[in-house]
Design a protein around this motif. Structure first.
Motif, short mmCIF file in Angstrom:
data_model
loop_
_atom_site.label_atom_id
_atom_site.label_comp_id
_atom_site.label_asym_id
_atom_site.label_seq_id
_atom_site.Cartn_x
_atom_site.Cartn_y
_atom_site.Cartn_z
N LYS A 39 -3.04 -0.02 -5.89
CA LYS A 39 -3.11 -0.17 -4.09
C LYS A 39 -2.15 1.52 -3.92
O LYS A 39 -1.74 2.14 -2.58
N THR A 75 -8.81 1.14 -0.91
CA THR A 75 -8.17 2.77 -1.04
C THR A 75 -9.64 3.81 -0.19
O THR A 75 -8.96 4.63 0.27
N ASP A 100 -12.12 7.02 -7.08
CA ASP A 100 -10.81 5.59 -7.75
C ASP A 100 -11.47 5.59 -8.99
O ASP A 100 -10.73 4.79 -10.21
N PRO A 154 0.97 -0.95 0.28
CA PRO A 154 0.07 0.13 -0.04
C PRO A 154 0.54 1.10 -0.68
O PRO A 154 1.59 0.88 1.09
N ASN A 164 -4.54 2.74 4.98
CA ASN A 164 -4.28 2.02 3.47
C ASN A 164 -4.31 0.21 3.79
O ASN A 164 -4.93 -0.27 3.08
N ILE A 217 -2.98 5.61 -3.30
CA ILE A 217 -3.77 7.00 -2.71
C ILE A 217 -2.81 8.30 -3.62
O ILE A 217 -2.27 8.46 -2.46
#
Length: 338
Positions: free
Chosen positions: A177, A285, A230, A154, A261, A179
């Motif tokens: 994975k 996420t 997303d 992540p 995460n 952000i």
């Protein structure tokens, strides 16, 4: 009565004898030396006009980012927080808190090898706070992103990490994975680079979804309201927040995101979460981003309620434990990791 002292030009070189309590201050001063004016309500009002009003639409910068990201992760529940930085920054960062593991590996011939060799020890990575924009360090960060993706860790990319992504957006394209956490200005720059046009005026939710879909990643656009997408689903976190934007608040959010995460990706595979509606609809996420945003905003509000204009990032950090329980409930002795 309180008095306001206004120094006018150069003071004379004579020796000063300060007035006694019974002396008239205005008769004591000589012309051109010091003048006295009572702090009347009108004068105080005039002074107050010079003080900037707190506002919800300001953005700020801060250079002490690694400490805030790491200590926030620890306060949220991370067992360990490792900061990888340059040799010159290692001792100052370590001095902030003995809980930090600080490794001076972000430079030198063996930088990439040292960091790659340590990746198996990490469960989640936050890249960007305190990184800087030195070309060699950005090259190291780029190489590490590929290694992180290969290991399926992540990843949160914030601050100067967003500068790197704006230069080379393809390095994270399609990684489910990650952000990205741009503020308004960073988002506009990335959007313009990727989509070859400026964001649509007055449609930030649509723009975040459009950019997330193009890059096939999760994007959290930070601001007065936090917009998360997303590319398929979008969520908005608009819980009450204070107008005080202290330096370090974005770094606190990044540290919390790193923890959530990881937690959400672990939870995704747990038997009791397989059929959970929200996990199935939004995925790890998005849920991680919502959790971190909610916690950060509530910490900001709680700190502001106590400290007002003088609220600092450290005041927010002090609220993490209490606010966490208020939002998510008391810690359990047995949880999803048992």
């Amino acid at each position: 009565m309180l008095t306001l002292v206004n120094v006018l030009g150069r003071l004379s070189r004579r020796s000063f004898t300060f007035p006694t309590a019974t002396q008239d201050l205005t008769s004591w001063s000589q012309p051109g030396d010091v003048s006295f004016e009572p702090l009347s309500s009108k004068l105080l009002q005039a002074l107050s006009w010079c003080i900037p009003a707190l506002t919800y639409d300001k953005h700020k910068g801060y250079t002490g980012a690694p400490h805030y990201a790491a200590i926030s992760a620890l306060k949220c529940g991370a067992d360990l927080a490792t900061i990888i930085t340059t040799e010159s920054a290692a001792i100052p960062i370590k001095s902030y808190n003995p809980e930090h593991i600080v490794l001076p590996w972000l430079e030198g011939e063996d930088a990439v090898k040292n960091i790659i060799d340590s990746l198996p020890k990490f469960h989640s990575v936050v890249l960007g706070p305190g990184l800087g924009r030195d070309s060699k360090q950005l090259q190291i960060a780029e190489r590490l992103i590929y290694e992180i993706k290969e290991r399926g860790l992540p990843l949160v990319i914030d601050a100067d990490g967003m500068y790197l992504i704006t230069q080379k957006p393809d390095i994270i394209k399609g990684y489910d994975k990650v952000i990205l956490t741009p503020n308004a200005a960073e988002f506009d720059r990335l959007y313009t680079v990727v989509l070859q046009k400026a964001p649509t005026e007055g449609e930030p939710i649509i723009d975040v979804k459009r950019l997330a879909r193009k890059l096939q990643v999760t994007i959290l656009r930070k601001g007065f309201i936090d917009i998360i997408s997303d590319g398929s689903e979008s969520l908005v976190v608009n819980t009450e927040v204070s107008p005080r934007r202290s330096g370090g608040q974005g770094d606190i959010l990044a540290g919390l995101l790193g923890v959530f995460n990881y937690w959400m990706h672990v939870a995704q595979s747990m038997p009791h979460m397989i059929n959970e509606r929200h996990m199935g609809l939004y995925g790890p996420t998005l849920l991680a981003a919502v959790s971190a945003c909610a916690l950060t905003r509530e910490c900001n509000k709680a700190a502001f309620d106590k400290h007002g204009r003088s609220t600092l990032a450290t005041d927010m950090i002090d609220e993490i434990g209490t606010v966490f329980v208020d939002i998510f409930g008391k810690d359990r002795t047995a949880g999803i990791y048992s």
